[in-house]
Motif scaffolding. Sequence first.
Motif, short mmCIF file in Angstrom:
data_model
loop_
_atom_site.label_atom_id
_atom_site.label_comp_id
_atom_site.label_asym_id
_atom_site.label_seq_id
_atom_site.Cartn_x
_atom_site.Cartn_y
_atom_site.Cartn_z
N ASP A 250 0.82 -1.23 0.00
CA ASP A 250 0.00 0.00 0.00
C ASP A 250 0.85 1.27 0.00
O ASP A 250 0.34 2.36 0.24
CB ASP A 250 -0.97 -0.01 1.20
CG ASP A 250 -0.24 -0.21 2.51
OD1 ASP A 250 0.99 -0.45 2.46
OD2 ASP A 250 -0.87 -0.13 3.58
N ASP A 251 2.12 1.15 -0.29
CA ASP A 251 2.98 2.34 -0.32
C ASP A 251 2.72 3.20 -1.55
O ASP A 251 2.33 2.69 -2.61
CB ASP A 251 4.46 1.92 -0.33
CG ASP A 251 5.01 1.72 1.06
OD1 ASP A 251 4.67 2.52 1.95
OD2 ASP A 251 5.76 0.74 1.28
N GLU A 296 2.67 15.76 0.27
CA GLU A 296 1.39 15.88 0.98
C GLU A 296 0.22 15.45 0.07
O GLU A 296 -0.60 14.61 0.45
CB GLU A 296 1.21 17.34 1.40
CG GLU A 296 0.02 17.59 2.28
CD GLU A 296 0.00 19.03 2.81
OE1 GLU A 296 0.75 19.90 2.32
OE2 GLU A 296 -0.78 19.28 3.73
N ARG A 298 0.20 13.67 -2.65
CA ARG A 298 0.25 12.29 -3.15
C ARG A 298 0.32 11.26 -2.03
O ARG A 298 0.30 10.06 -2.30
CB ARG A 298 1.47 12.12 -4.07
CG ARG A 298 1.37 12.95 -5.33
CD ARG A 298 0.16 12.52 -6.10
NE ARG A 298 -0.04 13.28 -7.32
CZ ARG A 298 -0.94 12.96 -8.23
NH1 ARG A 298 -1.72 11.91 -8.06
NH2 ARG A 298 -1.08 13.69 -9.29
N GLY A 299 0.46 11.73 -0.81
CA GLY A 299 0.54 10.79 0.31
C GLY A 299 1.74 9.88 0.20
O GLY A 299 1.64 8.66 0.43
N SER A 301 4.75 7.69 0.95
CA SER A 301 5.12 7.00 2.19
C SER A 301 6.60 6.60 2.21
O SER A 301 7.22 6.58 3.26
CB SER A 301 4.24 5.77 2.41
OG SER A 301 4.23 4.96 1.26
N TRP A 303 10.33 7.49 0.42
CA TRP A 303 10.97 8.54 -0.38
C TRP A 303 12.45 8.21 -0.52
O TRP A 303 13.15 8.04 0.47
CB TRP A 303 10.77 9.88 0.34
CG TRP A 303 11.29 11.09 -0.36
CD1 TRP A 303 11.61 11.23 -1.66
CD2 TRP A 303 11.52 12.37 0.26
NE1 TRP A 303 12.04 12.50 -1.92
CE2 TRP A 303 11.98 13.22 -0.76
CE3 TRP A 303 11.38 12.87 1.56
CZ2 TRP A 303 12.31 14.55 -0.51
CZ3 TRP A 303 11.70 14.18 1.80
CH2 TRP A 303 12.17 15.02 0.77
N ASP A 325 1.49 18.79 5.83
CA ASP A 325 1.20 17.55 6.54
C ASP A 325 1.98 16.43 5.85
O ASP A 325 1.58 15.95 4.78
CB ASP A 325 -0.30 17.27 6.50
CG ASP A 325 -0.63 15.93 7.16
OD1 ASP A 325 0.31 15.28 7.69
OD2 ASP A 325 -1.80 15.52 7.13
N SER A 327 2.73 13.54 7.28
CA SER A 327 2.60 12.38 8.16
C SER A 327 2.51 11.06 7.37
O SER A 327 2.63 9.99 7.96
CB SER A 327 1.38 12.52 9.06
OG SER A 327 0.23 12.73 8.26
N SER A 328 2.31 11.15 6.04
CA SER A 328 2.27 9.91 5.25
C SER A 328 3.65 9.26 5.17
O SER A 328 3.77 8.07 4.92
CB SER A 328 1.76 10.20 3.83
OG SER A 328 2.58 11.18 3.22
N LEU A 329 4.72 10.05 5.35
CA LEU A 329 6.08 9.50 5.20
C LEU A 329 6.35 8.42 6.25
O LEU A 329 6.04 8.61 7.43
CB LEU A 329 7.13 10.61 5.34
CG LEU A 329 7.21 11.61 4.18
CD1 LEU A 329 8.18 12.74 4.53
CD2 LEU A 329 7.63 10.94 2.88
N ARG A 330 6.92 7.33 5.79
CA ARG A 330 7.18 6.19 6.67
C ARG A 330 8.65 5.78 6.65
O ARG A 330 9.21 5.35 7.65
CB ARG A 330 6.31 5.01 6.21
CG ARG A 330 6.51 3.72 6.93
CD ARG A 330 5.53 2.67 6.45
NE ARG A 330 5.83 2.16 5.11
CZ ARG A 330 6.84 1.33 4.83
NH1 ARG A 330 7.67 0.95 5.77
NH2 ARG A 330 7.03 0.90 3.59
#
Length: 577
Positions: A250-251, A296, A298-299, A301, A303, A325, A327-330
Motif C-alpha cells: 500500500d505504499d 502531501e 500524493r501521500g 510514504s 521517499w 502535513d 505524516s504519510s512519510l514512513r
Amino acid sequence: MYATETLEEKRLCNIGSYEERLRGFDWAIAEKEMGWGRGDPLNIGWNLTDRICRLGLAKKPALLWEGSDGRERTYTFGDLRLLSNAVAAVLSRLGLEPSERVCLFLDRVPELYIAFIGILKMGAIVQPLFSAFGEESLSTRLLDAGTAAVVTQKKHLPKVRRIRAQLPALRTVVVVDAEGLALKDGEVALDLDSEPRLERFPIFPATAETPSVLHYTSGTTGQPKGAQHVHGSLVSQYLTARWVLDLKSDDVYWCNADPGWVTGTSYGIIGPWSNGITQAVLDSGFGADRWYGFIERRGISVWYSAPTAIRLLMRDGPQAAKRHDLSSLRHLASVGEPLNPEAVHWSREAFGLPFHDTYWQTETGCIVISNYPGMPVKPGSMGKPFPGIAAAVLDPATFEPHREPGRVGVIGLRPGWPSMLRGYWNNPDGYAKKFTNGWYLTGDRATVDADGYFWFVGRDDDVINTGGHLVGPFEVESALLEHPAVAESAAVAKPDPVNMEVVKAFVALKPGFTPGPDLELEIMNFVRKRLSPIAMPQEIAFVASLPRNRSGKILRRVLRAPEWGEPIGDISTLMED
Ligand code: PRX
C-alpha cells in the motif's frame, strides 16, 4: 549515541532482522517470490507489467504523474502493460531488432517510463540519457553505442537533428509529441494517447544474461563508459527495493532521480514496479514548497532522495516542512554522495524519521551497502553490505581485506551478484581493469568499523561528484579545448556547501586572449551548452600554464589539493608520475 527505530518498526519492516537475513541468504529467495526458475525466459518489461497484472493488480495505479505545468496523469499497471505492448510493436514495425540500442532522450514524461518497458519487451537495449545533455554529451554516447533509434520530444528534437549527420547508425528518431511538427526523413511520430492499446505482443524471450539497459557513466580518463546490464539484474533490483527501501503493497513511493541515471531506472522503474508498487513522479525541478506539497498531495510514504536535495531542503529550515502535513512519510533513504550526519539529524527533526544512507554505483546495478530499516543508524555511515553481497575494505597495496577495523582502503565486492554490470560497451580493457585478486574494485575508499559498518572516505580517482552526478574531468577538458580561446585546460572538484563538489576549471589561454569575467562567463556557457548544466565549471581560474609530469600528463592533484586545503605533497615525486 545512535538512535534506534522503535521495536514495532523493526518487526514490521520487510527485511526483519538483518542478521537473520544474512544467514543462509540465497538470491533464489527473490526468484521464488517472482516465480522465476533459473533457465526460464526472463524479460524485465514483462515482469513489471504482465506479471503484476496476473497477480490481479491490473487496476492498481502504477504511475501518478505530475508535470511542471501542473498537468496530472494516472496510469494503472494494466495501462502500462497495454501501452508498452504498443510501443514494442511500433518499434518492431519500424525495423528495430533485438539487441539494438534505443535511446530515451526525454524529460520525465510518462512516455519515458512506458517506452522503457516497451523497448525491453521487444528485446532491444534501452539507453537512457539525461534530457539536459547538450549536443556533445549526447553525440559521444550515441556514437559509442551505435544507437539505432532515439525516442525524444519536440523540445529536444533540435539537438538530435543537429548531430544526426555524425551518427551513421541512427536510423530512426521517434517523437512522442510531434503534433504540428514537420517531420523530416527518418523521423516518426508516436502519440501514446491515440496509438491503439495492444492486448498481446510476443515478448522477446530474454534470458538472465540478455542485455537490457546501457547506462553511461564517467571515469577519469577517456570518454564516458557504457555499463552493460542484463535482464537478470531484476533479481537484485526486486529484492533490494523490498528489503532496503522497505516497499509494501500500500505504499506510494517517490524516487527523485531522473532515469538518465541508474537510480532512476533501478529504483525509479524496475525495483518498485517489479514489486507492484504505486510510484509518483514529479517532472519538475527542485523547490522545497513544491516538493513538500507533492509529498502531501500524493501521500508519499517511501521517499528515495539524495544528499544534495536534502541539503537544499535544509536551507529552508525544518519550519518549511512543518507547514505541510507530511505524516504519510514512513521510510526515507538517500543515495549518490556521502550523507552527512547533520542531514540525518535534521531529517529526524523535520520529518520525525532519519534518512537511511545507501551506497552503490552504475556498475553495481543495485544497492550494495546500506542502512536497513530497523537497523540502528550510525549517522555518517553507509551501513552494511546487502545479504548476498560480499564487500570488504581492501589494502590498496595487496588487494587483500584489511584485518583490523578502521583502516582506509578500497571497497571491493566479490563478483557474481545478479545486477553486476557484464561489461563496458566497446571497452573490454576498461572492464578488465575493474577486477583484481578476485574482487570488483569500486574505486571508492572507505573504512569499516568493528560493528561491520562502512564509512565512506572518498573516491580513488579524479571524477567529480556534483550533486550526486559523476562528471568526468576528461569530458569537461575536451569541451573546454574546443573553445577558440583555450590552449590548455584541467577540470577538478572544488568543495561546495550544497552540491558537495562542483567543477572548477583551470585554463591557459591562447595568445591574443585576455582573461576576465566576460570570457569566464562565455567559456562556462560554452561548456554548459555542449555538455550539460551539471558539467559546467562554476569557476574558471586563468593560469599561465598547467602542471604536468614528465610524460606531459596534467597533474590534476596539484590543482585540486589547495581547493580542499590539502597539502600538494612532494611535487618532485609527482612530476615522476
Ligand atoms: O563515489 C561513490 C558515490 O557515487 C559513485 C557512483 O555514482 P554513479 O555510478 O553515478 O551512481 C550513483 C547512484 C547509484 C560511487 O562510486 N556514491 C554513491 N552512493 C554514495 C556515494 N558516496 C558516498 N556515499 C554514498 N551513499
